[in-house]
Design a protein around this motif. Structure first.
Motif, PDB file in Angstrom:
ATOM      1  N   CYS A 119      -5.591   4.498 -11.301  1.00  0.00           N
ATOM      2  CA  CYS A 119      -5.964   5.892 -11.549  1.00  0.00           C
ATOM      3  C   CYS A 119      -5.382   6.837 -10.509  1.00  0.00           C
ATOM      4  O   CYS A 119      -5.453   8.059 -10.682  1.00  0.00           O
ATOM      5  CB  CYS A 119      -7.486   6.031 -11.616  1.00  0.00           C
ATOM      6  SG  CYS A 119      -8.347   5.547 -10.105  1.00  0.00           S
ATOM      7  N   ARG A 156      -2.064  -2.675  -3.807  1.00  0.00           N
ATOM      8  CA  ARG A 156      -3.366  -2.111  -3.516  1.00  0.00           C
ATOM      9  C   ARG A 156      -3.594  -0.715  -4.092  1.00  0.00           C
ATOM     10  O   ARG A 156      -4.689  -0.158  -3.951  1.00  0.00           O
ATOM     11  CB  ARG A 156      -3.588  -2.075  -1.999  1.00  0.00           C
ATOM     12  CG  ARG A 156      -3.525  -3.463  -1.355  1.00  0.00           C
ATOM     13  CD  ARG A 156      -3.878  -3.436   0.130  1.00  0.00           C
ATOM     14  NE  ARG A 156      -5.252  -3.028   0.342  1.00  0.00           N
ATOM     15  CZ  ARG A 156      -5.619  -1.883   0.896  1.00  0.00           C
ATOM     16  NH1 ARG A 156      -4.703  -1.013   1.290  1.00  0.00           N
ATOM     17  NH2 ARG A 156      -6.895  -1.596   1.046  1.00  0.00           N
ATOM     18  N   THR A 157      -2.612  -0.138  -4.750  1.00  0.00           N
ATOM     19  CA  THR A 157      -2.755   1.217  -5.276  1.00  0.00           C
ATOM     20  C   THR A 157      -3.586   1.220  -6.554  1.00  0.00           C
ATOM     21  O   THR A 157      -3.220   0.575  -7.539  1.00  0.00           O
ATOM     22  CB  THR A 157      -1.379   1.833  -5.569  1.00  0.00           C
ATOM     23  OG1 THR A 157      -0.584   1.771  -4.380  1.00  0.00           O
ATOM     24  CG2 THR A 157      -1.516   3.276  -6.023  1.00  0.00           C
ATOM     25  N   PRO A 158      -4.727   1.934  -6.585  1.00  0.00           N
ATOM     26  CA  PRO A 158      -5.509   2.024  -7.829  1.00  0.00           C
ATOM     27  C   PRO A 158      -4.682   2.655  -8.937  1.00  0.00           C
ATOM     28  O   PRO A 158      -3.950   3.622  -8.695  1.00  0.00           O
ATOM     29  CB  PRO A 158      -6.695   2.913  -7.443  1.00  0.00           C
ATOM     30  CG  PRO A 158      -6.778   2.835  -5.950  1.00  0.00           C
ATOM     31  CD  PRO A 158      -5.359   2.676  -5.477  1.00  0.00           C
ATOM     32  N   GLU A 178     -11.764   5.136 -12.042  1.00  0.00           N
ATOM     33  CA  GLU A 178     -12.518   4.071 -11.376  1.00  0.00           C
ATOM     34  C   GLU A 178     -11.524   3.042 -10.854  1.00  0.00           C
ATOM     35  O   GLU A 178     -10.413   2.898 -11.381  1.00  0.00           O
ATOM     36  CB  GLU A 178     -13.477   3.380 -12.356  1.00  0.00           C
ATOM     37  CG  GLU A 178     -14.602   4.259 -12.872  1.00  0.00           C
ATOM     38  CD  GLU A 178     -15.736   4.405 -11.874  1.00  0.00           C
ATOM     39  OE1 GLU A 178     -15.671   3.770 -10.798  1.00  0.00           O
ATOM     40  OE2 GLU A 178     -16.682   5.161 -12.181  1.00  0.00           O
ATOM     41  N   PHE A 179     -11.942   2.287  -9.836  1.00  0.00           N
ATOM     42  CA  PHE A 179     -11.087   1.235  -9.306  1.00  0.00           C
ATOM     43  C   PHE A 179     -11.282  -0.032 -10.139  1.00  0.00           C
ATOM     44  O   PHE A 179     -11.815  -1.035  -9.692  1.00  0.00           O
ATOM     45  CB  PHE A 179     -11.398   0.983  -7.834  1.00  0.00           C
ATOM     46  CG  PHE A 179     -10.464  -0.002  -7.180  1.00  0.00           C
ATOM     47  CD1 PHE A 179      -9.101  -0.033  -7.498  1.00  0.00           C
ATOM     48  CD2 PHE A 179     -10.929  -0.892  -6.234  1.00  0.00           C
ATOM     49  CE1 PHE A 179      -8.240  -0.942  -6.902  1.00  0.00           C
ATOM     50  CE2 PHE A 179     -10.078  -1.811  -5.628  1.00  0.00           C
ATOM     51  CZ  PHE A 179      -8.739  -1.836  -5.963  1.00  0.00           C
ATOM     52  N   ARG A 213      -8.552  -6.506 -16.313  1.00  0.00           N
ATOM     53  CA  ARG A 213      -8.672  -5.337 -15.441  1.00  0.00           C
ATOM     54  C   ARG A 213      -7.928  -4.134 -16.009  1.00  0.00           C
ATOM     55  O   ARG A 213      -8.421  -3.000 -15.959  1.00  0.00           O
ATOM     56  CB  ARG A 213      -8.164  -5.695 -14.036  1.00  0.00           C
ATOM     57  CG  ARG A 213      -9.084  -6.677 -13.306  1.00  0.00           C
ATOM     58  CD  ARG A 213      -8.678  -6.879 -11.860  1.00  0.00           C
ATOM     59  NE  ARG A 213      -7.499  -7.705 -11.699  1.00  0.00           N
ATOM     60  CZ  ARG A 213      -7.504  -9.014 -11.479  1.00  0.00           C
ATOM     61  NH1 ARG A 213      -8.664  -9.669 -11.421  1.00  0.00           N
ATOM     62  NH2 ARG A 213      -6.379  -9.696 -11.321  1.00  0.00           N
ATOM     63  N   ALA A 246      -9.324  -5.801  -7.811  1.00  0.00           N
ATOM     64  CA  ALA A 246     -10.293  -4.739  -8.067  1.00  0.00           C
ATOM     65  C   ALA A 246     -11.676  -5.277  -8.423  1.00  0.00           C
ATOM     66  O   ALA A 246     -12.689  -4.681  -8.044  1.00  0.00           O
ATOM     67  CB  ALA A 246      -9.771  -3.839  -9.192  1.00  0.00           C
ATOM     68  N   THR A 264       0.809  -1.217   0.000  1.00  0.00           N
ATOM     69  CA  THR A 264       0.000   0.000   0.000  1.00  0.00           C
ATOM     70  C   THR A 264       0.838   1.261   0.000  1.00  0.00           C
ATOM     71  O   THR A 264       0.481   2.246  -0.644  1.00  0.00           O
ATOM     72  CB  THR A 264      -0.909   0.017   1.252  1.00  0.00           C
ATOM     73  OG1 THR A 264      -1.611  -1.225   1.335  1.00  0.00           O
ATOM     74  CG2 THR A 264      -1.902   1.164   1.207  1.00  0.00           C
ATOM     75  N   SER A 297      -5.403  -2.317 -10.230  1.00  0.00           N
ATOM     76  CA  SER A 297      -4.449  -1.832  -9.236  1.00  0.00           C
ATOM     77  C   SER A 297      -3.035  -2.202  -9.665  1.00  0.00           C
ATOM     78  O   SER A 297      -2.823  -2.891 -10.669  1.00  0.00           O
ATOM     79  CB  SER A 297      -4.758  -2.433  -7.863  1.00  0.00           C
ATOM     80  OG  SER A 297      -4.398  -3.810  -7.839  1.00  0.00           O
TER      81      SER A 297
END
Length: 352
Positions: free
Chosen positions: A183, A179-181, A201-202, A239, A226, A144, A205
């Motif tokens: 976007c 865990r980092t999106p 949008e998620f 994804r 995601a 994260t 990741s």
């Protein structure tokens, strides 16, 4: 006469993972999304404790207090303390603070922010001993976040203490390898040579980036993605495609790989800028680096960019062994507890 002063277990309780190290040499990381099930933390900790040999004393650090299930960090710190005490019964709990010392539970109850997000300091002070004769940088990349801690004379040389201060100095970056999106990394990335805007949008990741680049091993049983589908390269392509309004029919494996490398470069660029900000006022350009965390493969590449040419790069996997390095903050906390508290406890017990 000498005798044992009791065995230690060290805990690093985060919002997404709990890391533990025992002085028997065992260590492990347990994924646990605390913000979804905060009332189960004591049960999870008690269950985790049974997977280690018995312990007499607990060393504790945390970052879980920032979870949005708690209205304030003070409430979060006290909730973690309550869960730890419930899980470990009568065993003494010693809490690590941002002042570089251990405190009893009641002291932390009075000053809860002293314990908030202090784990980085334990890791940095122990890791810095690996490059005592150089100015350096600790690069610890997790799922994260990333810690970028300047090192000098074998100790941490950080300017920030709280999360907010560390975000301001560049010593903490909210970006990691799982865990980092996507976007949150960029507003656009190249697709077939053309800059292409990303959906806010998620949909994907950084886990999908590193599954695609084969730097994270696929795990068909892992659905913490995601879209809730498996953590595999095939599902990762779907994804990533959604990030530019595409699907597998118009987004090939070659497209996915090129897209992933562009995202990786975006992350590296962001971290490079943060290192410069973190080190400019303290150690200048670092001479050496210590790299660690589940994103150590990215940390290694970053280190080559930011330290002086030819400087040493120490990987905690090699220096401490993969078991200890996988739970780096907990392992470092264990070392510090044994050093700072072991002799004190023996003296209190009248042992010489």
């Amino acid at each position: 006469m000498t005798e044992s002063n009791g065995s230690w277990i060290a805990l690093d309780i985060g919002g997404a993972n709990i890391k533990a190290a025992h002085e028997s040499g065992q260590a492990r990381t347990l994924p646990f999304e605390l913000w979804k099930r905060p009332d189960e933390l004591d049960e999870i900790l008690a269950r985790l404790a049974t997977t280690f040999p018995p312990s007499d004393r607990v060393a504790l650090t945390m970052t879980a207090e920032l979870c949005d299930c708690y209205p304030t960090k003070a409430v979060g710190v006290n909730a973690v303390l309550d869960a730890t005490l419930e899980a470990f019964g009568e065993r003494p709990v010693h809490v690590w603070g941002t002042d570089g010392r251990f405190h009893d539970v009641e002291s932390i109850r009075r000053q809860p922010l002293l314990a908030a997000a202090a784990n980085w300091l334990a890791l940095a002070n122990v890791a810095a001993r690996l490059v005592p004769d150089h100015t350096g940088i600790l690069i610890d990349i997790g799922s994260t976040t990333t810690d970028l801690i300047p090192l000098q004379a074998g100790r941490a040389a950080a300017r920030g203490q709280t999360d907010t201060e560390r975000l301001q100095t560049g010593e903490l970056v909210y970006a990691g390898v799982r865990r980092t999106p996507l976007c949150a990394l960029a507003t656009e990335l190249p697709f077939r040579g053309e800059p292409t805007g990303l959906a806010a949008e998620f949909f994907a990741s950084t886990l999908d980036v590193y599954l695609t680049l084969r730097e994270v091993a696929p795990d068909p049983k892992d659905h913490s993605t995601a879209d809730g589908r498996a953590a595999t390269a095939d599902a990762a392509r779907d994804r990533l495609a959604r990030m530019i309004g595409a699907d597998r029919d118009s987004f090939s494996y070659e497209d996915a790989e090129a897209f992933a490398w562009a995202a990786d470069e975006c992350l590296l660029g962001r971290l490079t800028a943060a290192v410069e900000r973190a080190c400019l006022a303290t150690v200048g350009r670092p001479e050496a680096a210590v790299v660690s965390g589940s994103g150590g493969f990215v940390a290694q590449r970053l280190a080559r960019r930011v330290i002086k040419p030819g400087g040493p790069i120490v990987n905690l996997d090699q220096a401490w062994g993969p078991i200890a390095s996988s739970s780096g903050c907990a392992y470092a906390l264990l070392v510090l507890a044994q050093e700072q508290l072991g002799k004190k406890i023996m003296n209190q017990a009248g042992v010489v």
